[in-house]
Design a protein around this motif. Structure first.
Motif, PDB file in Angstrom:
ATOM      1  N   GLY A  57       0.895  -1.615   0.151  1.00 25.48           N
ATOM      2  CA  GLY A  57      -0.012  -0.090  -0.414  1.00 25.48           C
ATOM      3  C   GLY A  57       0.773   1.120   0.005  1.00 25.48           C
ATOM      4  O   GLY A  57       0.815   2.119  -0.714  1.00 25.48           O
ATOM      5  N   ILE A  58       1.903   1.445   0.891  1.00 29.02           N
ATOM      6  CA  ILE A  58       2.465   2.517   0.883  1.00 29.02           C
ATOM      7  C   ILE A  58       3.857   2.323  -0.171  1.00 29.02           C
ATOM      8  O   ILE A  58       3.485   3.978  -0.866  1.00 29.02           O
ATOM      9  CB  ILE A  58       3.922   2.478   1.942  1.00 29.02           C
ATOM     10  CG1 ILE A  58       2.802   2.366   3.397  1.00 29.02           C
ATOM     11  CG2 ILE A  58       4.685   3.409   1.824  1.00 29.02           C
ATOM     12  CD1 ILE A  58       3.762   2.049   4.823  1.00 29.02           C
ATOM     13  N   ALA A  59       4.093   1.828  -0.489  1.00 24.66           N
ATOM     14  CA  ALA A  59       4.525   1.357  -2.323  1.00 24.66           C
ATOM     15  C   ALA A  59       4.115   2.049  -3.676  1.00 24.66           C
ATOM     16  O   ALA A  59       4.359   2.702  -3.786  1.00 24.66           O
ATOM     17  CB  ALA A  59       5.297   0.488  -3.025  1.00 24.66           C
ATOM     18  N   LEU A  64       2.646   6.367  -7.496  1.00 17.65           N
ATOM     19  CA  LEU A  64       1.363   7.003  -7.094  1.00 17.65           C
ATOM     20  C   LEU A  64       2.243   8.719  -7.829  1.00 17.65           C
ATOM     21  O   LEU A  64       1.191   9.161  -8.876  1.00 17.65           O
ATOM     22  CB  LEU A  64       0.270   6.677  -6.802  1.00 17.65           C
ATOM     23  CG  LEU A  64      -0.130   5.218  -7.156  1.00 17.65           C
ATOM     24  CD1 LEU A  64      -1.973   5.232  -6.705  1.00 17.65           C
ATOM     25  CD2 LEU A  64      -0.536   5.406  -8.893  1.00 17.65           C
ATOM     26  N   PHE A  65       2.055   8.993  -6.654  1.00 14.40           N
ATOM     27  CA  PHE A  65       2.710  10.790  -6.494  1.00 14.40           C
ATOM     28  C   PHE A  65       4.021  10.461  -7.303  1.00 14.40           C
ATOM     29  O   PHE A  65       4.123  12.158  -7.878  1.00 14.40           O
ATOM     30  CB  PHE A  65       2.552  11.161  -4.993  1.00 14.40           C
ATOM     31  CG  PHE A  65       1.480  10.724  -4.052  1.00 14.40           C
ATOM     32  CD1 PHE A  65       0.546  11.859  -4.662  1.00 14.40           C
ATOM     33  CD2 PHE A  65       1.039  10.170  -3.535  1.00 14.40           C
ATOM     34  CE1 PHE A  65      -0.367  12.832  -4.534  1.00 14.40           C
ATOM     35  CE2 PHE A  65      -0.329  10.627  -3.325  1.00 14.40           C
ATOM     36  CZ  PHE A  65      -0.932  11.964  -3.303  1.00 14.40           C
ATOM     37  N   PRO A 150       2.328  -9.838  -5.347  1.00 21.30           N
ATOM     38  CA  PRO A 150       2.531  -8.408  -5.097  1.00 21.30           C
ATOM     39  C   PRO A 150       2.612  -7.652  -6.083  1.00 21.30           C
ATOM     40  O   PRO A 150       2.560  -6.159  -6.472  1.00 21.30           O
ATOM     41  CB  PRO A 150       3.844  -8.210  -4.102  1.00 21.30           C
ATOM     42  CG  PRO A 150       2.954  -9.818  -2.718  1.00 21.30           C
ATOM     43  CD  PRO A 150       3.248 -10.641  -4.862  1.00 21.30           C
ATOM     44  N   LEU A 151       3.622  -8.034  -6.807  1.00 17.32           N
ATOM     45  CA  LEU A 151       3.984  -7.198  -8.078  1.00 17.32           C
ATOM     46  C   LEU A 151       3.199  -7.049  -9.282  1.00 17.32           C
ATOM     47  O   LEU A 151       3.072  -5.944  -9.438  1.00 17.32           O
ATOM     48  CB  LEU A 151       5.418  -7.886  -8.635  1.00 17.32           C
ATOM     49  CG  LEU A 151       6.988  -7.290  -8.074  1.00 17.32           C
ATOM     50  CD1 LEU A 151       8.466  -8.427  -7.970  1.00 17.32           C
ATOM     51  CD2 LEU A 151       7.484  -6.096  -7.338  1.00 17.32           C
ATOM     52  N   ILE A 152       2.523  -7.992  -9.505  1.00 18.90           N
ATOM     53  CA  ILE A 152       1.348  -7.917 -10.504  1.00 18.90           C
ATOM     54  C   ILE A 152      -0.076  -7.192  -9.947  1.00 18.90           C
ATOM     55  O   ILE A 152      -0.048  -5.837 -10.673  1.00 18.90           O
ATOM     56  CB  ILE A 152       0.531 -10.064 -10.320  1.00 18.90           C
ATOM     57  CG1 ILE A 152       1.618 -10.554 -11.448  1.00 18.90           C
ATOM     58  CG2 ILE A 152      -0.890  -8.994 -11.263  1.00 18.90           C
ATOM     59  CD1 ILE A 152       1.457 -11.250 -11.512  1.00 18.90           C
ATOM     60  N   LEU A 153       0.340  -7.190  -8.269  1.00 23.33           N
ATOM     61  CA  LEU A 153      -0.762  -6.092  -8.073  1.00 23.33           C
ATOM     62  C   LEU A 153      -0.200  -4.823  -8.242  1.00 23.33           C
ATOM     63  O   LEU A 153      -1.141  -3.671  -8.505  1.00 23.33           O
ATOM     64  CB  LEU A 153      -1.127  -6.716  -6.540  1.00 23.33           C
ATOM     65  CG  LEU A 153      -2.084  -7.772  -6.098  1.00 23.33           C
ATOM     66  CD1 LEU A 153      -2.450  -7.695  -4.459  1.00 23.33           C
ATOM     67  CD2 LEU A 153      -2.987  -7.158  -6.788  1.00 23.33           C
ATOM     68  N   LEU A 154       0.351  -4.524  -7.719  1.00 21.78           N
ATOM     69  CA  LEU A 154       1.630  -3.452  -8.161  1.00 21.78           C
ATOM     70  C   LEU A 154       1.671  -2.500  -9.411  1.00 21.78           C
ATOM     71  O   LEU A 154       1.054  -1.342  -9.932  1.00 21.78           O
ATOM     72  CB  LEU A 154       2.807  -3.104  -7.401  1.00 21.78           C
ATOM     73  CG  LEU A 154       3.954  -2.039  -6.943  1.00 21.78           C
ATOM     74  CD1 LEU A 154       2.925  -1.144  -5.816  1.00 21.78           C
ATOM     75  CD2 LEU A 154       4.935  -2.293  -6.555  1.00 21.78           C
ATOM     76  N   THR A 155       1.554  -3.038  -9.926  1.00 18.06           N
ATOM     77  CA  THR A 155       2.467  -2.853 -11.869  1.00 18.06           C
ATOM     78  C   THR A 155       0.331  -2.665 -12.484  1.00 18.06           C
ATOM     79  O   THR A 155       0.688  -1.722 -12.874  1.00 18.06           O
ATOM     80  CB  THR A 155       2.666  -3.735 -12.711  1.00 18.06           C
ATOM     81  OG1 THR A 155       2.434  -5.498 -12.636  1.00 18.06           O
ATOM     82  CG2 THR A 155       3.788  -3.869 -12.079  1.00 18.06           C
ATOM     83  N   GLY A 156      -0.515  -3.709 -11.449  1.00 20.49           N
ATOM     84  CA  GLY A 156      -1.953  -3.230 -12.222  1.00 20.49           C
ATOM     85  C   GLY A 156      -2.286  -1.563 -11.793  1.00 20.49           C
ATOM     86  O   GLY A 156      -2.281  -1.616 -11.988  1.00 20.49           O
ATOM     87  N   ILE A 157      -2.047  -2.098 -10.695  1.00 23.60           N
ATOM     88  CA  ILE A 157      -2.864  -0.719  -9.745  1.00 23.60           C
ATOM     89  C   ILE A 157      -2.355   0.926 -10.756  1.00 23.60           C
ATOM     90  O   ILE A 157      -2.632   1.609 -10.959  1.00 23.60           O
ATOM     91  CB  ILE A 157      -2.547  -0.350  -8.979  1.00 23.60           C
ATOM     92  CG1 ILE A 157      -3.617   0.493  -7.972  1.00 23.60           C
ATOM     93  CG2 ILE A 157      -1.534   0.198  -8.034  1.00 23.60           C
ATOM     94  CD1 ILE A 157      -4.216   0.657  -7.112  1.00 23.60           C
TER      95      ILE A 157
END
Ligand SMILES: [Zn+2]
Length: 385
Positions: A57-59, A64-65, A150-157
């Motif tokens: 969530g933090i990453a 995002l910013f 986790p990396l899939i979720l991160l790159t996806g969002i």
């Protein structure tokens, strides 16, 4: 927007507005404590946040910013290439703003500066999207045994958000990027920046009304609270469209007026006066004025109320004008023939309230917010008649 300075990139101050912290913590919470726990353990009835979901969530929020910052930096980079200076970029609740000095001087510059941000967002969306796809392929081949989730979720969002950032900003309402592109095109076609801004702002207000309307409909048809966000963005956009139009009209009415027409004549003081003498003989009479410090030949600096503020009373009889003045070497100056729009840009770019006007090495006057405001007031009154 002032904000808390966190660093400098390409000579531009990067700052965080107070409202940024609110959205940052809201994002970390929504992603780290609600969405990612669910996505990491699909099918489970009750899930709670763990170290992985919170870290993720933090990453995601930081990245995002960073994406918003990259968007603003690409506007700024183009502005700098075209010879405009950029003082700071502020991140706030609805994204970011780059403080670019002055309005673009021709339609092509406006177009190029406006289009760079969405292009960067599209590029980032493509980059994260490609990474997401690649990770998905690896994952389905079962190379990493679920470790890639986790990396899939991160790159996806990140792909999603950068994509929506590009789309939203390309909406053709001023002052969104798409609205600036529209304005550049209308400006090129009509040769009038005022007309172009008027129409681009109207489209901006139409988009604002649609956002607010959709929020209302959503609220009453049970889609709930999420729409309130749209309403806030709509309100923000409405105000920004109004403000942007007003500002363009102001800059337009200043075009073609020279600094010498508006400046206040300079009055000279001696560098050897004590601060006390200066206050008594000059400042008490004309509180808002800035004075030139000159020894009769050379221009040494300027002095006004702000220079005295930090001098304690007991020091008034000890320290002299030359000790507390702003030295000429650290001042931005103007020529009498400079246009007022140049003055406006230079004022926005310096922290001074007034700038000295120099003719053949001698200060002949000052120009600042007061002089500009007075002119605009007179001008507005003239238009009403
Ligand atoms: Zn933009």
């Amino acid at each position: 927007m002032r904000g808390w300075r966190i660093g400098k990139i390409m000579g531009i101050d990067i700052a965080l507005d107070a409202s940024w912290f609110l959205i940052f913590f809201l994002l970390v919470y929504t992603l780290g404590f609600i969405q990612f726990p669910r996505d990491l353990h699909p099918g489970r009835f009750r899930v709670s946040a763990d170290a992985i979901s919170i870290t993720l969530g933090i990453a995601a929020s930081v990245l995002l910013f960073a994406s918003v910052l990259a968007h603003e930096l690409s506007h700024s980079w183009m502005a700098i290439q075209l010879g405009t200076s950029v003082k700071r970029i502020t991140l706030f609740i609805f994204g970011g703003v780059a403080q670019i000095a002055g309005e673009p001087d021709r339609p092509l510059s406006e177009f190029l500066i406006a289009i760079m941000g969405p292009l960067m967002s599209v590029a980032l969306a493509a980059l994260f999207g490609a990474a997401w796809l690649w990770l998905r392929i690896l994952d389905s081949a079962d190379v990493a045994n679920g470790m890639l989730t986790p990396l899939i979720l991160l790159t996806g969002i990140l792909a999603q958000v950068n994509g929506s950032l590009a789309l939203f900003n390309l909406a053709p309402g001023f002052p969104l990027d798409g609205g600036r592109v529209l304005r550049a095109i209308l400006w090129g076609a009509t040769h009038s920046i005022a007309t172009a801004t008027k129409w681009a702002s109207r489209v901006g207000q139409l988009i604002a009304v649609l956002l607010i309307g959709s929020a209302f409909i959503g609220f009453f048809t049970g889609f709930g609270i999420g729409g309130i966000w749209n309403a806030f963005i709509g309100l923000f956009l409405w105000n920004a469209a109004n403000e942007g139009y007003r500002q363009t009209l102001m800059v337009e009415s200043l075009r073609g007026v020279s600094v010498s027409q508006l400046m206040t004549r300079a009055e000279a003081v001696s560098p050897d006066l004590t601060v006390g003498e200066f206050v008594e003989q000059y400042l008490l009479r004309q509180r808002d004025q800035t004075f030139v410090v000159t020894d009769g030949f050379a221009f040494l600096g300027v002095i006004g109320t702000s220079n005295i503020r930090n001098v304690s009373r007991p020091e008034w009889n000890i320290r002299r004008v030359r000790d507390v003045m702003t030295p000429s070497t650290s001042l931005q100056v103007l020529n009498p023939s400079d246009s007022v729009t140049t003055a406006l840009a230079r004022l926005a770019n310096s922290d001074a309230e007034e700038l000295p006007v120099l003719d053949a090495g001698q200060v002949v006057g000052f120009i600042g917010q007061n002089e500009l405001a007075r002119y605009l007031r007179l001008n507005a009154e003239r238009k009403q008649m």
